[in-house]
Structure formats: C-alpha cells, structure tokens
Design a protein around this motif. Structure first.
Motif, PDB file in Angstrom:
ATOM      1  N   PRO A 129      -7.835  12.790  -5.836  1.00  0.00           N
ATOM      2  CA  PRO A 129      -7.557  12.082  -4.663  1.00  0.00           C
ATOM      3  C   PRO A 129      -7.217  13.013  -3.367  1.00  0.00           C
ATOM      4  CG  PRO A 129      -5.768  11.660  -6.094  1.00  0.00           C
ATOM      5  CD  PRO A 129      -6.684  12.679  -6.743  1.00  0.00           C
ATOM      6  N   SER A 130      -6.435  13.940  -3.517  1.00  0.00           N
ATOM      7  CA  SER A 130      -5.463  14.367  -2.681  1.00  0.00           C
ATOM      8  C   SER A 130      -6.064  15.605  -1.809  1.00  0.00           C
ATOM      9  CB  SER A 130      -4.092  14.552  -2.919  1.00  0.00           C
ATOM     10  OG  SER A 130      -3.976  15.517  -4.191  1.00  0.00           O
ATOM     11  N   GLY A 131      -7.005  16.422  -2.506  1.00  0.00           N
ATOM     12  CA  GLY A 131      -7.341  17.417  -2.074  1.00  0.00           C
ATOM     13  C   GLY A 131      -7.890  17.869  -0.719  1.00  0.00           C
ATOM     14  N   GLY A 132      -8.434  16.761  -0.286  1.00  0.00           N
ATOM     15  CA  GLY A 132      -9.022  16.681   1.158  1.00  0.00           C
ATOM     16  C   GLY A 132      -8.004  16.511   2.166  1.00  0.00           C
ATOM     17  N   ALA A 133      -6.713  16.217   1.915  1.00  0.00           N
ATOM     18  CA  ALA A 133      -5.808  15.678   2.835  1.00  0.00           C
ATOM     19  C   ALA A 133      -4.716  16.542   2.788  1.00  0.00           C
ATOM     20  CB  ALA A 133      -5.291  14.266   2.503  1.00  0.00           C
ATOM     21  N   VAL A 134      -4.329  17.523   1.977  1.00  0.00           N
ATOM     22  CA  VAL A 134      -3.453  18.333   1.986  1.00  0.00           C
ATOM     23  C   VAL A 134      -3.695  19.726   2.305  1.00  0.00           C
ATOM     24  CG1 VAL A 134      -2.231  16.926  -0.062  1.00  0.00           C
ATOM     25  CG2 VAL A 134      -3.316  18.907  -0.706  1.00  0.00           C
ATOM     26  N   SER A 135      -2.489  20.498   2.482  1.00  0.00           N
ATOM     27  CA  SER A 135      -3.025  22.028   2.627  1.00  0.00           C
ATOM     28  C   SER A 135      -2.743  22.951   1.441  1.00  0.00           C
ATOM     29  CB  SER A 135      -1.730  22.334   3.616  1.00  0.00           C
ATOM     30  OG  SER A 135      -0.488  22.624   2.966  1.00  0.00           O
ATOM     31  N   PRO A 136      -3.145  23.810   1.195  1.00  0.00           N
ATOM     32  CA  PRO A 136      -2.890  24.753   0.039  1.00  0.00           C
ATOM     33  C   PRO A 136      -1.429  24.721  -0.567  1.00  0.00           C
ATOM     34  CG  PRO A 136      -4.712  25.863   1.528  1.00  0.00           C
ATOM     35  CD  PRO A 136      -4.079  24.652   2.434  1.00  0.00           C
ATOM     36  N   LEU A 137      -0.594  24.701   0.507  1.00  0.00           N
ATOM     37  CA  LEU A 137       0.723  24.857   0.038  1.00  0.00           C
ATOM     38  C   LEU A 137       0.954  23.342  -0.472  1.00  0.00           C
ATOM     39  CD1 LEU A 137       2.799  26.653   2.907  1.00  0.00           C
ATOM     40  CD2 LEU A 137       2.244  27.494   0.607  1.00  0.00           C
ATOM     41  N   GLY A 138       0.580  22.455   0.010  1.00  0.00           N
ATOM     42  CA  GLY A 138       0.851  21.004  -0.563  1.00  0.00           C
ATOM     43  C   GLY A 138       0.141  21.022  -1.671  1.00  0.00           C
ATOM     44  N   ALA A 139      -1.061  21.485  -2.030  1.00  0.00           N
ATOM     45  CA  ALA A 139      -1.709  21.499  -3.357  1.00  0.00           C
ATOM     46  C   ALA A 139      -0.898  22.137  -4.404  1.00  0.00           C
ATOM     47  CB  ALA A 139      -3.046  22.199  -3.356  1.00  0.00           C
ATOM     48  N   ILE A 140      -0.396  23.125  -4.189  1.00  0.00           N
ATOM     49  CA  ILE A 140       0.773  23.690  -5.086  1.00  0.00           C
ATOM     50  C   ILE A 140       1.700  22.597  -5.425  1.00  0.00           C
ATOM     51  CG2 ILE A 140       2.659  25.304  -5.401  1.00  0.00           C
ATOM     52  CD1 ILE A 140       0.919  27.338  -3.662  1.00  0.00           C
ATOM     53  N   ALA A 141       2.518  21.963  -4.377  1.00  0.00           N
ATOM     54  CA  ALA A 141       3.534  20.933  -4.859  1.00  0.00           C
ATOM     55  C   ALA A 141       2.839  19.889  -5.554  1.00  0.00           C
ATOM     56  CB  ALA A 141       3.698  20.257  -3.348  1.00  0.00           C
ATOM     57  N   VAL A 142       1.560  19.602  -5.359  1.00  0.00           N
ATOM     58  CA  VAL A 142       0.780  18.341  -6.023  1.00  0.00           C
ATOM     59  C   VAL A 142       0.726  18.795  -7.488  1.00  0.00           C
ATOM     60  CG1 VAL A 142      -1.213  17.026  -6.401  1.00  0.00           C
ATOM     61  CG2 VAL A 142      -0.362  17.346  -4.112  1.00  0.00           C
ATOM     62  N   GLY A 143       0.215  19.953  -7.738  1.00  0.00           N
ATOM     63  CA  GLY A 143       0.098  20.593  -8.977  1.00  0.00           C
ATOM     64  C   GLY A 143       1.261  20.472  -9.725  1.00  0.00           C
ATOM     65  N   LEU A 172       1.240  11.056  -3.734  1.00  0.00           N
ATOM     66  CA  LEU A 172       1.489  12.293  -2.858  1.00  0.00           C
ATOM     67  C   LEU A 172       0.974  12.552  -1.765  1.00  0.00           C
ATOM     68  CD1 LEU A 172       2.195  14.586  -5.980  1.00  0.00           C
ATOM     69  CD2 LEU A 172       4.014  13.591  -4.402  1.00  0.00           C
ATOM     70  N   ILE A 173      -0.261  11.895  -1.655  1.00  0.00           N
ATOM     71  CA  ILE A 173      -0.776  11.855  -0.189  1.00  0.00           C
ATOM     72  C   ILE A 173       0.077  11.469   0.879  1.00  0.00           C
ATOM     73  CG2 ILE A 173      -2.876  10.791   1.100  1.00  0.00           C
ATOM     74  CD1 ILE A 173      -4.520  10.747  -1.569  1.00  0.00           C
ATOM     75  N   GLY A 174       0.681  10.224   0.449  1.00  0.00           N
ATOM     76  CA  GLY A 174       1.650   9.750   1.452  1.00  0.00           C
ATOM     77  C   GLY A 174       2.679  10.557   1.800  1.00  0.00           C
ATOM     78  N   PHE A 175       2.788  11.594   1.126  1.00  0.00           N
ATOM     79  CA  PHE A 175       3.944  12.520   1.504  1.00  0.00           C
ATOM     80  C   PHE A 175       3.552  13.909   2.193  1.00  0.00           C
ATOM     81  CE2 PHE A 175       5.864   9.758  -1.699  1.00  0.00           C
ATOM     82  CZ  PHE A 175       7.237   9.735  -1.274  1.00  0.00           C
ATOM     83  N   PHE A 176       2.090  14.224   1.903  1.00  0.00           N
ATOM     84  CA  PHE A 176       1.967  15.701   1.690  1.00  0.00           C
ATOM     85  C   PHE A 176       0.568  15.922   2.773  1.00  0.00           C
ATOM     86  CE2 PHE A 176       4.337  16.213  -1.921  1.00  0.00           C
ATOM     87  CZ  PHE A 176       5.235  17.472  -1.415  1.00  0.00           C
ATOM     88  N   ALA A 177       0.016  14.479   3.306  1.00  0.00           N
ATOM     89  CA  ALA A 177      -1.195  14.609   4.095  1.00  0.00           C
ATOM     90  C   ALA A 177      -0.821  15.288   5.591  1.00  0.00           C
ATOM     91  CB  ALA A 177      -1.848  13.220   4.218  1.00  0.00           C
ATOM     92  N   THR A 178      -1.679  16.124   5.736  1.00  0.00           N
ATOM     93  CA  THR A 178      -1.459  17.043   6.927  1.00  0.00           C
ATOM     94  C   THR A 178      -1.969  16.457   8.215  1.00  0.00           C
ATOM     95  OG1 THR A 178      -3.387  18.473   6.803  1.00  0.00           O
ATOM     96  CG2 THR A 178      -1.436  19.162   5.761  1.00  0.00           C
ATOM     97  N   GLY A 179      -2.895  15.307   7.983  1.00  0.00           N
ATOM     98  CA  GLY A 179      -3.818  15.033   9.270  1.00  0.00           C
ATOM     99  C   GLY A 179      -4.742  15.987   9.892  1.00  0.00           C
ATOM    100  N   LYS A 180      -4.911  16.939   9.034  1.00  0.00           N
ATOM    101  CA  LYS A 180      -5.864  18.166   9.581  1.00  0.00           C
ATOM    102  C   LYS A 180      -7.023  18.256   8.605  1.00  0.00           C
ATOM    103  CE  LYS A 180      -2.179  20.630  11.741  1.00  0.00           C
ATOM    104  NZ  LYS A 180      -1.591  21.879  12.132  1.00  0.00           N
ATOM    105  N   GLY A 181      -7.174  17.578   7.567  1.00  0.00           N
ATOM    106  CA  GLY A 181      -8.309  17.703   6.821  1.00  0.00           C
ATOM    107  C   GLY A 181      -9.399  16.619   6.765  1.00  0.00           C
ATOM    108  N   GLN A 182      -9.668  15.650   5.723  1.00  0.00           N
ATOM    109  CA  GLN A 182     -10.647  14.972   5.931  1.00  0.00           C
ATOM    110  C   GLN A 182     -10.245  13.790   6.683  1.00  0.00           C
ATOM    111  OE1 GLN A 182      -9.198  13.183   1.623  1.00  0.00           O
ATOM    112  NE2 GLN A 182     -10.469  11.563   2.493  1.00  0.00           N
ATOM    113  N   SER A 183      -9.198  13.545   7.271  1.00  0.00           N
ATOM    114  CA  SER A 183      -8.806  12.536   8.351  1.00  0.00           C
ATOM    115  C   SER A 183      -7.461  12.777   9.231  1.00  0.00           C
ATOM    116  CB  SER A 183      -8.708  10.975   7.796  1.00  0.00           C
ATOM    117  OG  SER A 183      -7.407  10.843   6.872  1.00  0.00           O
ATOM    118  N   THR A 184      -7.229  11.824  10.020  1.00  0.00           N
ATOM    119  CA  THR A 184      -5.967  12.178  10.870  1.00  0.00           C
ATOM    120  C   THR A 184      -4.571  11.612  10.215  1.00  0.00           C
ATOM    121  OG1 THR A 184      -6.469  10.522  12.274  1.00  0.00           O
ATOM    122  CG2 THR A 184      -7.145  12.422  13.161  1.00  0.00           C
ATOM    123  N   ALA A 185      -4.911  10.945   9.091  1.00  0.00           N
ATOM    124  CA  ALA A 185      -3.802  10.160   8.481  1.00  0.00           C
ATOM    125  C   ALA A 185      -2.730  11.415   8.023  1.00  0.00           C
ATOM    126  CB  ALA A 185      -4.319   9.497   7.147  1.00  0.00           C
TER     127      ALA A 185
END
Length: 443
Positions: free
Chosen positions: A287-301, A340-353
């Motif tokens: 659910p989160s991979g289009g909204a977070v950065s690679p560093l965020g993806a490490i945290a999610v994992g 975790l999208i609610g914490f790590f979404a950057t606003g630079k991926g799939q949406s501005t959220a």
C-alpha cells in the motif's frame, strides 16, 4: 490581434509500450498464485501438500470465470460509493479491442485482466489459515461467495473511481487494504467459525519441505514486482520505478529484521523466518511504496518485519488456529504498511499527501488510513465469518476427524504428494521386508 486559440487536451491514445508492460505485469501477478501454492504447500505436513496446492489452483479457475462474468463490472463500474456496475462489462462482450481504460493509455481488456490476477490471489491467501481441515468442495464454494460478497465491494471502495475510500483519499497503491487486510481479516473470521486442527498445540506441525517454502517465497518476490509496479498502469512518470525500488528495499529490510528478531528471541536464523520476513515486507510496502522514499521503505520493512514476527505467536496466546500465519503476516503487515503511510508519505510520489514526519502535523492522512483500515478489517472479518457459518451449517466446512488425522490429500483428492514405493534400492527393499516380517511376528 487575432483571438487566441485554446486547444482541447489531446485524448489519450493506446500506448503499445504501456500495454505490453501491463500484460507482462499481469503474467507476473498470475505467477504469484502458483508461488503461493508452493509457499503454503511446503509449510504444511506431507499429508496435506496436494490439498494446499489445489486450494490455490482452484482459485485461479473459479475467480477467472466469475471476474469476467460479473466481478469486474461490480468492482470497477460506476454506480455508488459501495458497489459498482457497468452492463457493458458483464461477460466483457461489449468492449472494443482498442477501447481505453478511462484516463490511461491501455485497453480496458488489459486493466481487466491485471485486476483479475489480484482477485485470484486474494482468496487464495486465506487458504493458508485453514490448512489440513476443510472440504475441497466447501472451499471452492467459499471462494466464489467470498469474491462476490467481500472482495468485489472492497475493491470498489478502495480503487473504484466513485468508491467511498478512494474519494476520501485513502492511499492503497496496490492492495494493502483490498488484498492483504481483506484476506487476513477474512482468514480470522473463518477460523473462528471452523475451529482448530486436531492436535493443535499438542502435535508437532512442522513444515515438511523448507526448500519448497523458499521456492514459493522466491516466486512471490519475483511476481510482486508486477503486482506493485504495474499498479501505476504505465511507466511514463517514474512513480512505477519508485514503487519497484521500494518493493525490493522494504522486502530486504523486513527479511533482515525478522531474522534479527528470531535470533534474539529464539536463538536461530531460520529459513522459514527468512521467507516469512520477505513476505511481510512485500505485504507492508504494497500500500505504501508509491508514497514513501527508499529510506521510508527501509523503515516500513523493518517495522513490518518485527511486528509480523511478533504477531505470529499470538495464535498460541489467544487460541485461534491460524495454520500458516495468514493473520500474523497479511493482516498485521497490511495494517502496518497502510498506517505507516500516515507517517512516512513524502508528498513527492503518487500524490501530494504527506505524513506526520513530512509536515502533516494535523494527522490528516493518518486518520484517512485508519478509516480505510478499520472499515475493511471490520467488514471482511464479519462477512467472512457469516459466510463460513452458513456453509458450515449447510454443506459442512470440515472433513471428518478421521480424514484429517489420516490425511486430507487422500480423503479429498485420492492422491498423495510423494510416492516412494518404487524409489528404493536393495537396502530399502530389505528394510521393507524386515518391517513386514516384524509385523508377522507381532501378530
């Protein structure tokens, strides 16, 4: 001066590149269901191997037909926020070859078959929770009913253009709610109705083939790139590439985190832990991979790996028999990845959220994620339990105790996974003869 001429936006045209890309992604997602069959098949005892494989394979057959007949129409047609409908898509008989999916450059047929593969694997995920004890006929009917009553409405909520969760702004790139929480909560609902395996918490129920488990996990990991990156429906703006990278990164992080957790907790790095950790990471980044950065993806994992590793033991504490940890991995992993999208979404991926760590100090996106997670979890849990209860009270869900103890493969399929009768050489024949002679003496 001549008046300015305003040109209408050029209508999308069929893209051969995106169409080919999506067809490949669809094939990759289909591969995940046989991969799941191997993954689950290796985790059960030898006497249940074929049944586990067949529970996944029959999902391919049933869901494929129902998706074409009405599933796609109800999931992605426009009607209201809770269920869709499009009469032209019933049976897919009134769809043109080059008719495009609205707003994209791929044909409707391509989008339909891509989403079909999601619908195929979602009920198959549930099968791992009810291993060893369910009639194949009852399982087959459950798949058909669950697709219709649970999966189709939830898919419309989350991905339909007029779905209430989609319009609310709930982010689910490729299925954290619609696939994994949906399947995990559904699995919990079913096992609460049908009960535990004979010998649960008493008999050893170890995986019979860890190499098969690792093979299945590898196929799932490979196919998941189509599952995730393909969900952007094209390859024009880099978001699909971000999702591809994050899928790999989060999966690796979750696998390492699971291994570290079980080493600290149980004293060993296990192959089952590596495979399960990888799947937990795949689930959480879905659910989160289009909204977070690679560093965020490490945290999610990392978070998902530890959370899921801890969650699989809850079945012993609370007494529900989730045979192959569908609740612990898919439901918990899906919840973790979605929230975790609610914490790590950057606003630079799939949406501005954005998430809390990127400026959303009012928790706007986090509350939206909570709404989506809670609604899907609650609906799937209750609806799945009701379906299982009705089937159990009518045709019966479980095989007999004798059939379960002797082996569901032989009882339901009249086959066994392995036949060693002709595999031995001289020493094996001597051993068999000696055993037979011993029985005669005992008699």
């Amino acid at each position: 001066m001549a008046p300015a001429i305003t040109l209408a936006a050029e209508a999308p045209k069929l893209s051969a590149a995106n169409t080919g890309f999506m067809l490949i992604c669809s094939a990759l997602v289909l591969l995940m269901t046989p991969g799941l069959a191997f993954f689950y098949g290796g985790m059960v005892r030898v006497k249940s191997t074929l049944n586990m494989l067949m529970m996944s394979f029959v999902s391919i057959g049933i869901v494929t037909i129902l998706w074409v007949l009405y599933g796609f129409s109800l999931a992605f047609g426009s009607s209201n926020g809770f269920i869709g409908f499009n009469s032209d898509w019933l049976g897919m008989s009134n769809v043109g070859l080059t008719e495009l999916w609205d707003g994209y450059t791929i044909p409707i047929f391509v989008f339909m078959v891509f989403q079909m593969m999601f619908a195929v694997i979602t009920p198959a995920l549930i099968s791992g929770a009810i291993a060893d004890r369910v009639k194949f006929s009852a399982w087959s009917l459950f798949v058909a009913l669950w697709l219709t009553v649970v999966y189709v409405p939830v898919a419309h909520w989350v991905w339909g253009a007029d779905g209430w969760a989609f319009k609310l702004g709930v982010i689910d790139f490729a299925g954290g709610t619609a696939v994994h929480i949906n399947a995990g909560a559904g699995a919990l609902g079913v096992i609460l109705v049908i009960g535990k395996r004979v010998g649960f918490k008493k008999d050893p129920m170890r995986p019979h083939s860890l190499p098969l488990v690792m093979l299945g996990a590898g196929l799932l990991w490979f196919g998941w790139f189509g599952f995730n990156a393909g969900s952007w429906l094209g390859n024009d703006d880099g978001v699909g590439a971000l999702m591809f990278v994050n899928t790999q990164v989060a999966t690796a992080a979750a696998m390492l985190a699971w291994l570290a957790y079980e080493k600290i907790r149980h004293g060993a790095f296990t192959t089952l832990g590596a495979a399960s950790g990888a799947v937990a990471g795949l689930v959480a980044i879905t659910p989160s991979g289009g909204a977070v950065s690679p560093l965020g993806a490490i945290a999610v994992g990392v978070i998902a790996g530890v959370a899921c590793a801890a969650a699989v033991g809850l079945k012993y504490k609370f007494g529900y028999d989730d045979s192959l940890d569908v609740v612990g991995v898919h439901m918990v992993g899906g919840i973790a990845g979605s929230l975790l999208i609610g914490f790590f979404a950057t606003g630079k991926g799939q949406s501005t959220a954005t998430g809390v760590f990127y400026g959303d100090h009012s928790f706007t996106q986090l509350w939206k994620q909570f709404a989506g997670v809670g609604a899907v979890l609650g609906y799937s849990l209750v609806a799945s339990a009701v379906l299982a209860f009705l089937l159990d009270k009518t045709i019966g869900m479980r095989v007999t105790e004798d059939e379960e103890v002797s082996g569901i493969d032989q009882a339901e399929h009249a086959e066994t996974a392995y036949d060693f009768s002709g595999a031995g050489g001289g020493s094996a024949k001597v051993a068999v003869a000696a055993a037979a002679e011993s029985k005669k003496v005992d008699a």
